[in-house]
Design an enzyme around this catalytic site. Structure first.
Site, PDB file in Angstrom:
ATOM      1  N   ASP A   1      29.737  -0.496   1.246  1.00  0.00           N
ATOM      2  CA  ASP A   1      29.557   0.809   0.571  1.00  0.00           C
ATOM      3  C   ASP A   1      30.300   0.853  -0.762  1.00  0.00           C
ATOM      4  OD1 ASP A   1      27.843   1.935   2.422  1.00  0.00           O
ATOM      5  OD2 ASP A   1      29.474   2.608   3.695  1.00  0.00           O
TER       6      ASP A   1
ATOM      7  N   ASP B   1      35.473  13.324  10.717  1.00  0.00           N
ATOM      8  CA  ASP B   1      36.039  13.203   9.365  1.00  0.00           C
ATOM      9  C   ASP B   1      36.886  14.410   9.030  1.00  0.00           C
ATOM     10  OD1 ASP B   1      34.663  10.829   8.752  1.00  0.00           O
ATOM     11  OD2 ASP B   1      32.933  11.913   7.985  1.00  0.00           O
TER      12      ASP B   1
ATOM     13  N   ASP C   1      20.770   7.522   0.904  1.00  0.00           N
ATOM     14  CA  ASP C   1      22.181   7.183   0.822  1.00  0.00           C
ATOM     15  C   ASP C   1      22.300   6.083  -0.218  1.00  0.00           C
ATOM     16  OD1 ASP C   1      24.836   6.592   1.181  1.00  0.00           O
ATOM     17  OD2 ASP C   1      24.761   6.669   3.363  1.00  0.00           O
TER      18      ASP C   1
ATOM     19  N   ASP D   1      28.718  -4.055   5.607  1.00  0.00           N
ATOM     20  CA  ASP D   1      28.511  -2.841   4.834  1.00  0.00           C
ATOM     21  C   ASP D   1      29.789  -2.456   4.102  1.00  0.00           C
ATOM     22  OD1 ASP D   1      27.824  -0.410   3.844  1.00  0.00           O
ATOM     23  OD2 ASP D   1      26.979   0.370   5.697  1.00  0.00           O
TER      24      ASP D   1
ATOM     25  N   GLU E   1      19.443   4.184   3.583  1.00  0.00           N
ATOM     26  CA  GLU E   1      20.634   3.714   2.869  1.00  0.00           C
ATOM     27  C   GLU E   1      20.360   2.354   2.243  1.00  0.00           C
ATOM     28  OE1 GLU E   1      25.058   2.060   3.860  1.00  0.00           O
ATOM     29  OE2 GLU E   1      24.519   3.987   4.759  1.00  0.00           O
TER      30      GLU E   1
ATOM     31  N   GLU F   1      19.074   7.697  10.472  1.00  0.00           N
ATOM     32  CA  GLU F   1      19.472   6.727   9.443  1.00  0.00           C
ATOM     33  C   GLU F   1      19.351   5.308   9.991  1.00  0.00           C
ATOM     34  OE1 GLU F   1      23.425   5.576   6.797  1.00  0.00           O
ATOM     35  OE2 GLU F   1      23.104   7.629   7.468  1.00  0.00           O
TER      36      GLU F   1
ATOM     37  N   HIS G   1      31.027  13.674   8.912  1.00  0.00           N
ATOM     38  CA  HIS G   1      31.033  13.555  10.370  1.00  0.00           C
ATOM     39  C   HIS G   1      32.031  14.574  10.912  1.00  0.00           C
ATOM     40  CE1 HIS G   1      29.852   9.412   9.161  1.00  0.00           C
ATOM     41  NE2 HIS G   1      29.123   9.430  10.258  1.00  0.00           N
TER      42      HIS G   1
ATOM     43  N   HIS H   1      21.992  -0.673   4.112  1.00  0.00           N
ATOM     44  CA  HIS H   1      21.366  -0.896   5.415  1.00  0.00           C
ATOM     45  C   HIS H   1      20.032  -1.608   5.247  1.00  0.00           C
ATOM     46  CE1 HIS H   1      23.739   2.620   7.460  1.00  0.00           C
ATOM     47  NE2 HIS H   1      24.514   1.678   6.962  1.00  0.00           N
TER      48      HIS H   1
END
Length: 313
Positions: free
Chosen positions: A313, A108, A300, A311, A272, A236, A105, A275
């Site tokens: 991850d 980021d 993803d 989420d 993802e 996404e 991003h 998701h």
């Protein structure tokens, strides 16, 4: 170009493939990038990327606690100098891991300034370092995207916000993020509508918000063509979190939206795993829905925790 001397992971060589019998914790057991499958090496079948937000910026915190990640290179600031250091760290990590791509991003990689102009200058400065490291290592940008969900201005969405100033700011932010992705040779650009949805229907005009979102995406498509960016656009899907309901809730909802607003020819889906499960589907289901529409673009491949409900991850 001058070779960088400082190492952030000293004593760790490039991670080798040693096969399933290896007891080396820092070796690939099953992924052999040189293994030929149907006449093509594995590295071309599985084009892995390191995501900047989890690997470099994630603080290992949950919603009830503070960050637990201990990163020796961090100085506790969000300065430009620190952002430059993170780029060096990220590329050393990816180079030793043997990963050919990365993704980020805009927020980021570079800190937000007091104004949009200052923020864009910050991003341009870090892009120079990203470009240097790409040239040094050969690692490429898989896709870039804009963070349209973290800043308080996006509390009610970005493209679907009820505030015209927020819509305009988000459009300017996406414009810059696409330019940066193009400059870095990105293979694609992702739209994730982290707050493009609603928390309550009592004050939501769903049709108007969807119209605004479609207008926003058409503007992005038009600018992509004007810029000459040939990378793929992705959406996404995600059903909730942080909003109660997001308009990109699953693959089928995204495809229906894209068809209704004549955008299907311009977008594919970035699916993802977690998701999919948050939407009450399996990953296989979401992949099949995207494949059936010839709209599968990227995966993803993370994991979540069904017992926690958010989420991880």
């Amino acid at each position: 170009m001058k070779t960088r001397v400082k190492e952030f992971f000293p004593g760790i060589p490039k991670i080798p493939y040693e096969g399933p019998q290896s007891r080396n914790p820092l070796a690939f057991k099953h992924y052999n990038p040189d293994e030929l499958v149907e006449g093509k090496p594995m590295r071309e079948h599985l084009r892995f990327s390191v995501t900047y937000w989890h690997t470099i910026r994630g603080r290992l915190a949950d919603m009830f606690g503070v960050g637990t990640a201990v990163r020796p290179w961090e100085d506790g600031t969000d300065s430009l100098r620190m952002a430059e250091t993170r780029v060096r760290v990220a590329f050393e990590f990816m180079e030793k891991l043997g990963v050919p791509f990365y993704a980020f991003h805009d927020r980021d990689v570079a800190p937000e300034g007091r104004t949009l102009r200052e923020t864009n200058r910050n991003l341009d400065r870090i892009v120079k370092v990203l470009k240097q490291e790409q040239q040094r290592t050969g690692i490429r940008l898989l896709w870039g995207t804009a963070c349209l969900f973290a800043h308080p201005r996006y509390v009610h969405g970005a493209a679907t916000s009820c505030n015209a100033d927020v819509f305009a700011y988000a459009a300017a932010q996406v414009k810059k993020a696409i330019e940066v992705t193009h400059e870095l040779g990105g293979a694609g650009y992702v739209f994730w509508g982290g707050r493009e949805g609603y928390s309550t229907l009592l004050n939501t005009d769903m049709k108007r918000e969807l119209d605004h979102l479609a207008t926003f995406l058409h503007m992005a498509v038009d600018y992509k063509k004007k810029l000459g960016f040939r990378g793929q656009f992705y959406i996404e899907p995600k059903p909730k979190e942080p909003t109660k309901h997001q308009y990109d809730s699953d693959a089928a909802a995204c495809l229906n939206f894209l068809r209704e607003y004549d955008l299907l020819k311009d977008f594919k889906l970035n699916i993802e795993t977690n998701h999919a499960t948050l939407a009450g589907h399996t990953m296989q289901h979401e992949l099949e829905v995207a494949i059936a529409a010839n709209a599968l673009g990227s995966i993803d491949a993370n994991t979540g925790d069904l017992l926690l409900g958010w989420d991880t991850d």
